[in-house]
Design an enzyme around this catalytic site. Sequence first.
Site, PDB file in Angstrom:
ATOM      1  N   TYR A  37      47.906 -17.564  74.840  1.00  0.00           N
ATOM      2  CA  TYR A  37      46.968 -16.462  74.713  1.00  0.00           C
ATOM      3  C   TYR A  37      45.584 -16.855  75.207  1.00  0.00           C
ATOM      4  O   TYR A  37      45.122 -17.976  74.991  1.00  0.00           O
ATOM      5  CB  TYR A  37      46.822 -16.050  73.244  1.00  0.00           C
ATOM      6  CG  TYR A  37      47.980 -15.269  72.697  1.00  0.00           C
ATOM      7  CD1 TYR A  37      48.393 -14.078  73.284  1.00  0.00           C
ATOM      8  CD2 TYR A  37      48.661 -15.699  71.566  1.00  0.00           C
ATOM      9  CE1 TYR A  37      49.445 -13.348  72.771  1.00  0.00           C
ATOM     10  CE2 TYR A  37      49.708 -14.978  71.035  1.00  0.00           C
ATOM     11  CZ  TYR A  37      50.094 -13.804  71.648  1.00  0.00           C
ATOM     12  OH  TYR A  37      51.136 -13.080  71.123  1.00  0.00           O
ATOM     13  N   HIS A 193      45.631  -5.625  65.368  1.00  0.00           N
ATOM     14  CA  HIS A 193      46.102  -6.867  65.990  1.00  0.00           C
ATOM     15  C   HIS A 193      46.611  -7.882  64.966  1.00  0.00           C
ATOM     16  O   HIS A 193      47.027  -8.987  65.352  1.00  0.00           O
ATOM     17  CB  HIS A 193      44.977  -7.522  66.806  1.00  0.00           C
ATOM     18  CG  HIS A 193      44.757  -6.878  68.144  1.00  0.00           C
ATOM     19  ND1 HIS A 193      43.654  -6.123  68.444  1.00  0.00           N
ATOM     20  CD2 HIS A 193      45.524  -6.875  69.262  1.00  0.00           C
ATOM     21  CE1 HIS A 193      43.724  -5.685  69.689  1.00  0.00           C
ATOM     22  NE2 HIS A 193      44.854  -6.119  70.204  1.00  0.00           N
ATOM     23  N   ARG A 223      42.985  -6.712  81.848  1.00  0.00           N
ATOM     24  CA  ARG A 223      43.745  -7.932  81.594  1.00  0.00           C
ATOM     25  C   ARG A 223      45.221  -7.581  81.698  1.00  0.00           C
ATOM     26  O   ARG A 223      45.609  -6.412  81.676  1.00  0.00           O
ATOM     27  CB  ARG A 223      43.441  -8.514  80.203  1.00  0.00           C
ATOM     28  CG  ARG A 223      43.935  -7.644  79.060  1.00  0.00           C
ATOM     29  CD  ARG A 223      43.528  -8.183  77.706  1.00  0.00           C
ATOM     30  NE  ARG A 223      44.178  -9.440  77.387  1.00  0.00           N
ATOM     31  CZ  ARG A 223      45.309  -9.561  76.716  1.00  0.00           C
ATOM     32  NH1 ARG A 223      45.956  -8.480  76.288  1.00  0.00           N
ATOM     33  NH2 ARG A 223      45.819 -10.745  76.460  1.00  0.00           N
ATOM     34  N   ASN A 225      49.097  -8.295  79.954  1.00  0.00           N
ATOM     35  CA  ASN A 225      49.867  -8.776  78.813  1.00  0.00           C
ATOM     36  C   ASN A 225      51.337  -8.626  79.167  1.00  0.00           C
ATOM     37  O   ASN A 225      51.685  -7.932  80.118  1.00  0.00           O
ATOM     38  CB  ASN A 225      49.524  -7.990  77.554  1.00  0.00           C
ATOM     39  CG  ASN A 225      50.007  -8.658  76.296  1.00  0.00           C
ATOM     40  OD1 ASN A 225      50.262  -9.861  76.267  1.00  0.00           O
ATOM     41  ND2 ASN A 225      50.170  -7.888  75.232  1.00  0.00           N
ATOM     42  N   GLU A 265      52.110  -5.314  80.947  1.00  0.00           N
ATOM     43  CA  GLU A 265      51.129  -4.270  80.690  1.00  0.00           C
ATOM     44  C   GLU A 265      49.836  -4.575  81.448  1.00  0.00           C
ATOM     45  O   GLU A 265      49.268  -5.664  81.288  1.00  0.00           O
ATOM     46  CB  GLU A 265      50.805  -4.179  79.198  1.00  0.00           C
ATOM     47  CG  GLU A 265      51.975  -3.735  78.333  1.00  0.00           C
ATOM     48  CD  GLU A 265      51.653  -3.788  76.860  1.00  0.00           C
ATOM     49  OE1 GLU A 265      52.448  -3.244  76.066  1.00  0.00           O
ATOM     50  OE2 GLU A 265      50.615  -4.385  76.481  1.00  0.00           O
ATOM     51  N   TYR A 316      57.672 -13.741  68.384  1.00  0.00           N
ATOM     52  CA  TYR A 316      56.847 -12.534  68.337  1.00  0.00           C
ATOM     53  C   TYR A 316      57.196 -11.581  69.480  1.00  0.00           C
ATOM     54  O   TYR A 316      57.250 -10.363  69.292  1.00  0.00           O
ATOM     55  CB  TYR A 316      55.367 -12.916  68.419  1.00  0.00           C
ATOM     56  CG  TYR A 316      54.452 -11.739  68.607  1.00  0.00           C
ATOM     57  CD1 TYR A 316      54.283 -10.785  67.605  1.00  0.00           C
ATOM     58  CD2 TYR A 316      53.762 -11.571  69.800  1.00  0.00           C
ATOM     59  CE1 TYR A 316      53.453  -9.695  67.782  1.00  0.00           C
ATOM     60  CE2 TYR A 316      52.923 -10.473  69.993  1.00  0.00           C
ATOM     61  CZ  TYR A 316      52.773  -9.551  68.979  1.00  0.00           C
ATOM     62  OH  TYR A 316      51.950  -8.467  69.168  1.00  0.00           O
ATOM     63  N   LYS A 317      57.466 -12.116  70.655  1.00  0.00           N
ATOM     64  CA  LYS A 317      57.782 -11.277  71.810  1.00  0.00           C
ATOM     65  C   LYS A 317      59.241 -10.835  71.826  1.00  0.00           C
ATOM     66  O   LYS A 317      59.663 -10.102  72.734  1.00  0.00           O
ATOM     67  CB  LYS A 317      57.399 -11.996  73.103  1.00  0.00           C
ATOM     68  CG  LYS A 317      55.878 -12.126  73.265  1.00  0.00           C
ATOM     69  CD  LYS A 317      55.485 -12.804  74.552  1.00  0.00           C
ATOM     70  CE  LYS A 317      53.966 -12.891  74.689  1.00  0.00           C
ATOM     71  NZ  LYS A 317      53.312 -11.583  74.891  1.00  0.00           N
TER      72      LYS A 317
END
Length: 355
Positions: A37, A193, A223, A225, A265, A316-317
Site C-alpha cells: 500500500y 476504510h 491513483r 487500486n 480501479e 483481504y483481496k
Amino acid sequence: MTIQFNDETFRDDYSFHNSEWAIKRFPFPFDKDDYMYSVNMEPHGTGRKGSIFANRFDVDEHYVSEMRDRALVLEQDPLRCQSLPHMTLAGWDLLELIMVSKSEDYPDLFELHRDGDKWRWINKPLGIDDTFTFLDDTTLPYGPMEYITRQTQGDFALLDQRDDNLWMDAGMVTTQADWSLDFDIGMNFFEWHAPVPLAAEMGIFVRALKFLLNIQQGMPARRLNWTMTVNPLLDTSPENYHKWGVQKTELTPENIGSKQHLRVELQTFFRLPRSNGMVFPIRCYLCSFEDLMTVPKWGRRLHRVIRDLPEELAEYKGFIANRPLMLDYLEKFDDGLPTSPGIWPDLETEPPLQK
C-alpha cells in the site's frame, strides 16, 4: 463514432471480452515487481495519448454494455444509488463536470448546448437527447447525480467536506469490489476504510486524507487500486456475495487463464465548485489472466507480485485460497528476466518469454 462498442454481458454467459486495443491500454497497476500500500497519488490532467489517463472520464468499448448492466443492478436494488438531502447541489456539480468533460473530450459522441440555464444534452451511444433547466430537479427524470451516472462508467462517491474530514453522503455504486454504499453512506473517511489491513498502521489513510482535503478545483488527482475477480463480474457487492462468492471455487488449472481476472480501479478525485464537495469516481477495468499474459512484462511481474504479496493482503483481496492455483499458472510466464520500471506494456522493448 470513433469507438466500436461491444455487445457483451458481465453476468450469466459472461460474453465480456477485451480487444487487442483494450488490452494494450489496460491500467496494469504494478510499477515494479512487488506491491505494498501507498498513497500513490498523482495529478489527473492530460495523460499518455490513447491511454485511460488521456481524458477526464475514460470512455471505451465497454461503455454501452456497462450502462446496460448498471440499469439492471438499479432495477434489482435501487439502494445502490443514494443521496442525502444536502448533497443535491453536489449532484448538479457532478452533472456539469461530466457533461462538460465528455462533450469536450469526445465531441463525436456527446454534445452539450447551453443557453443560460437551459441546457441540451445529447448522448449518441445511448440515444439520449434531453433538454432541462440547470439546477431545477423537476426537469430531469432522476436526480442530477443519478441522471448523469446512469450514463457514465464507474462508481461515484460524492463526499461532503466538514470537520476536517470527508463524509460519504451520496453515491452511485454498482461495480464495487465488495463494499456497500448502503452500509457506508454517512460514514467519514476513516470509518469506511476501517476494514483495510496494514494501511492504517502504516499511516496511509492520515496522509491520504490530508492530500485529498487540499485538492483544489481544476486540479484533480488519481491513483490505481486492484483486486481479483473470478469471471468478468462488475457487480461484486456484499449484497450479492451469495451469487459471486461461490464462483471462486470454480477455478481449475484448465480454466484459470480465462476465468481469473485482474480487477483494477482508476480512482480519481475532483473538487466541486458550488458545493465545495469532492467527487470520487472509481472506474473498474477487467482483464483475464490469459489476456494479460500476451504482454511479456506483465506476465513476469504479475507472478512476482502475487507470489510475494503479504498473506494479510491476499486474504483481504479475497484470493488467498486460490493463490497456489494462480501461481502454478503464472509461473509459466516468468522466465526470471528483469522488467522495465513503470506500468506500461513496453511491447517494443521488452523481450519475449524465454521459456
